[in-house]
Motif scaffolding. Structure first.
Motif, mmCIF file in Angstrom:
data_model
loop_
_atom_site.group_PDB
_atom_site.id
_atom_site.type_symbol
_atom_site.label_atom_id
_atom_site.label_comp_id
_atom_site.label_asym_id
_atom_site.label_seq_id
_atom_site.Cartn_x
_atom_site.Cartn_y
_atom_site.Cartn_z
ATOM 1 N N PRO A 247 -24.581 92.319 27.686
ATOM 2 C CA PRO A 247 -23.554 91.262 27.782
ATOM 3 C C PRO A 247 -22.779 91.410 29.094
ATOM 4 C CG PRO A 247 -23.290 92.595 25.778
ATOM 5 C CD PRO A 247 -24.330 93.267 26.612
ATOM 6 N N VAL A 248 -22.416 90.291 29.704
ATOM 7 C CA VAL A 248 -21.529 90.338 30.876
ATOM 8 C C VAL A 248 -20.172 90.850 30.388
ATOM 9 C CG1 VAL A 248 -20.307 88.904 32.583
ATOM 10 C CG2 VAL A 248 -22.740 88.496 32.108
ATOM 11 N N PRO A 249 -19.618 91.892 31.036
ATOM 12 C CA PRO A 249 -18.328 92.422 30.551
ATOM 13 C C PRO A 249 -17.188 91.442 30.818
ATOM 14 C CG PRO A 249 -18.979 93.544 32.587
ATOM 15 C CD PRO A 249 -20.112 92.619 32.232
ATOM 16 N N ALA A 250 -16.114 91.580 30.068
ATOM 17 C CA ALA A 250 -14.940 90.713 30.256
ATOM 18 C C ALA A 250 -13.854 91.488 30.999
ATOM 19 C CB ALA A 250 -14.416 90.259 28.901
ATOM 20 N N ALA A 251 -13.180 90.802 31.925
ATOM 21 C CA ALA A 251 -12.083 91.445 32.666
ATOM 22 C C ALA A 251 -10.878 91.584 31.747
ATOM 23 C CB ALA A 251 -11.726 90.605 33.893
ATOM 24 N N GLY A 252 -10.373 92.806 31.589
ATOM 25 C CA GLY A 252 -9.187 93.047 30.775
ATOM 26 C C GLY A 252 -7.934 93.039 31.632
ATOM 27 N N GLU A 253 -6.870 93.557 31.063
ATOM 28 C CA GLU A 253 -5.569 93.646 31.730
ATOM 29 C C GLU A 253 -5.701 94.298 33.123
ATOM 30 O OE1 GLU A 253 -2.617 92.779 30.200
ATOM 31 O OE2 GLU A 253 -1.353 93.558 31.810
ATOM 32 N N GLY A 254 -5.273 93.588 34.152
ATOM 33 C CA GLY A 254 -5.288 94.164 35.501
ATOM 34 C C GLY A 254 -6.664 94.289 36.123
ATOM 35 N N GLU A 255 -7.674 93.664 35.503
ATOM 36 C CA GLU A 255 -9.056 93.829 35.995
ATOM 37 C C GLU A 255 -9.627 92.511 36.521
ATOM 38 O OE1 GLU A 255 -10.627 97.366 33.000
ATOM 39 O OE2 GLU A 255 -10.989 95.285 32.449
ATOM 40 N N VAL A 256 -10.679 92.630 37.331
ATOM 41 C CA VAL A 256 -11.393 91.457 37.822
ATOM 42 C C VAL A 256 -12.869 91.597 37.463
ATOM 43 C CG1 VAL A 256 -9.768 91.259 39.745
ATOM 44 C CG2 VAL A 256 -11.959 92.382 40.137
ATOM 45 N N LEU A 257 -13.544 90.451 37.293
ATOM 46 C CA LEU A 257 -14.991 90.457 37.084
ATOM 47 C C LEU A 257 -15.654 90.106 38.409
ATOM 48 C CD1 LEU A 257 -17.413 90.652 35.080
ATOM 49 C CD2 LEU A 257 -17.191 88.165 34.770
ATOM 50 N N ILE A 258 -16.600 90.930 38.828
ATOM 51 C CA ILE A 258 -17.291 90.739 40.110
ATOM 52 C C ILE A 258 -18.753 90.400 39.852
ATOM 53 C CG2 ILE A 258 -18.020 91.902 42.250
ATOM 54 C CD1 ILE A 258 -15.522 93.730 41.923
ATOM 55 N N ARG A 259 -19.238 89.314 40.494
ATOM 56 C CA ARG A 259 -20.694 89.078 40.514
ATOM 57 C C ARG A 259 -21.252 89.970 41.614
ATOM 58 N NH1 ARG A 259 -21.318 83.604 41.625
ATOM 59 N NH2 ARG A 259 -21.781 84.006 43.805
ATOM 60 N N VAL A 260 -22.065 90.924 41.243
ATOM 61 C CA VAL A 260 -22.478 91.988 42.165
ATOM 62 C C VAL A 260 -23.542 91.472 43.130
ATOM 63 C CG1 VAL A 260 -23.551 94.278 42.317
ATOM 64 C CG2 VAL A 260 -21.927 93.774 40.459
ATOM 65 N N ALA A 261 -23.301 91.687 44.420
ATOM 66 C CA ALA A 261 -24.334 91.420 45.434
ATOM 67 C C ALA A 261 -25.128 92.695 45.696
ATOM 68 C CB ALA A 261 -23.683 90.915 46.720
ATOM 69 N N ALA A 262 -24.424 93.816 45.790
ATOM 70 C CA ALA A 262 -25.086 95.090 46.095
ATOM 71 C C ALA A 262 -24.308 96.224 45.438
ATOM 72 C CB ALA A 262 -25.170 95.289 47.593
ATOM 73 N N VAL B 81 -16.922 94.967 35.935
ATOM 74 C CA VAL B 81 -15.467 94.845 35.907
ATOM 75 C C VAL B 81 -14.873 95.969 36.755
ATOM 76 C CG1 VAL B 81 -13.560 95.396 34.351
ATOM 77 C CG2 VAL B 81 -15.159 93.579 33.748
ATOM 78 N N ALA B 82 -13.884 95.618 37.574
ATOM 79 C CA ALA B 82 -13.188 96.625 38.394
ATOM 80 C C ALA B 82 -11.693 96.462 38.205
ATOM 81 C CB ALA B 82 -13.528 96.438 39.870
#
Ligand SMILES: NC(=O)c1ccc[n+]([C@@H]2O[C@H](COP(=O)([O-])OP(=O)(O)OC[C@H]3O[C@@H](n4cnc5c(N)ncnc54)[C@H](OP(=O)(O)O)[C@@H]3O)[C@@H](O)[C@H]2O)c1
Length: 336
Positions: free
Chosen positions: A28-43, A106-107
């Motif tokens: 599953p694509v992870p969900a961004a939680g509190e203070g987090e961003v979802l990144i579509r990874v290039a590399a 997620v980062a």
């Protein structure tokens, strides 16, 4: 807010073992939680700790994904609550506590930095893990300053190539050890002042000869084993040594009198389990002090090779061959 799919391809570790245990899986694509961003990874960058994790020796910290991968570049596609300073559509690179070998990750927003001007996504993915590690250990922990003599072992590793360039950029005289003539040439091209091929010469006697027995002020070591005492022999009085790994094993018998007589400080750290605030503070310092040097071309990631995400096993085999010079990166095929 961007659309993104519900499922993604990621690299799983089927069971602890050799490179072949790495295989693509649907997750599953992870969900961004509190203070987090979802990144579509290039590399996604490949680092030696990923190899340790794959072998079952370096479990992810609590709450981190079991998917390997400590650094990525890509595009921000969603924000969790309470994110400042990062927007959907930003081209970024990020330090992550795991999960980098995937199409989405997620980062924490504090561990996200812009892709430096003039760098490709592949190059940007090669930055976070070694730049955060070298900065926090060499500059913050043992306080390397301009004019000091600095030794880093493994000069052509991801860590070593970063340490040589940053130490030079901040005015140190750089000594390094490497295992082959080809690696020695690469380390010299990066700016190292003194390069010792440990298969041809003893680094202790070489460095003591070059420095007229004065030794080096700061050492970054990933080797451990018998290097612990050899580092103490080559350290200057009041020298500082920072241990970030023990590739040659732990040291069971060391002569502490060397440490006492020279009043040495021997410390160490691991980055991955540190909290988000700690990593955000390093990110802020990198953005201020180092990102302009990268944009100016003074410091660049050293790229060894690039593999498609699905061929992560080949990337790990390359790293374990120790034939690589600089960074190995996985690419997803996502548009930059
Ligand atoms: N503490 C932390 O927070 C932290 C963070 C990141 C990385 N690290 C550690 O830093 C080290 C470097 O990471 P990296 O990703 O830059 O690794 P890397 O690119 O794979 O480089 C490791 C290099 O170390 C040298 N080496 C010396 N003895 C070795 C041995 N017994 N086995 C394998 N290599 C040996 C090799 O170069 P030669 O052929 O020249 O000997 C090799 O190229 C790793 O041990 C990693 O776990 C620690």
């Amino acid at each position: 807010m961007s659309e993104h799919p519900r499922m993604m391809t990621a690299i799983g570790i089927a069971s602890p073992g050799g490179p072949d245990v790495l295989a693509p899986e649907e997750r599953p694509v992870p969900a961004a939680g509190e203070g987090e961003v979802l990144i579509r990874v290039a590399a996604a960058g490949v680092n030696r700790p990923d190899v340790l994790q794959r072998r079952g020796h370096y479990p992810p910290p609590p709450g981190a994904p079991d998917i390997p991968g400590l650094e990525v570049s890509g595009t921000v596609v969603a924000l969790g609550p309470h994110v400042d300073g990062v927007a959907v559509g930003d081209a970024v690179c990020a330090l992550v506590p795991g999960g980098g070998y995937a199409e989405y990750v997620v980062a924490h927003a504090g561990s996200v930095l812009p892709v430096p001007e003039g760098l490709s996504m592949e190059e940007a993915a090669a930055l976070p893990e070694t730049f955060f590690t070298v900065w926090t250990n060499v500059f913050d922990r043992v306080g390397l300053t301009a004019g000091e003599r600095f030794l880093v072992h493994g000069g052509t590793s991801g860590i070593g190539t970063t340490a040589i360039q940053l130490a030079k950029a901040f005015g140190a005289e750089v000594f390094t050890t490497v295992g082959s003539a080809e690696k020695a040439e690469a380390a010299r091209r990066l700016g190292a002042d003194h390069v010792i091929n440990y298969n041809e010469a003893d680094f202790v006697s070489e460095i003591l000869a070059i420095t007229d027995k004065a030794g080096v002020h700061v050492i970054l070591d990933m080797v451990g084993g018998d290097y612990v005492e050899r580092n103490w022999k080559v350290a200057a009085v009041e020298g500082r040594i920072c241990q970030i790994a023990t590739l040659n094993g732990v040291s069971e018998n060391v002569n502490f009198s060397r440490l006492m007589v020279k009043r040495l400080i021997h410390t160490g750290s691991t980055l991955r389990p540190r909290d988000n605030a700690f990593k955000a503070a390093i990110a802020a310092r990198l953005k201020e002090k180092v990102w302009p040097l990268i944009a100016a071309g003074t410091v660049r990631p050293v790229m060894d090779s690039t593999y498609p995400l699905a061929r992560a096993a080949e990337a790990h085999a390359r790293m374990e061959s120790s034939g690589h010079i600089g960074k190995i990166v996985l690419v997803t095929g996502a548009a930059a």
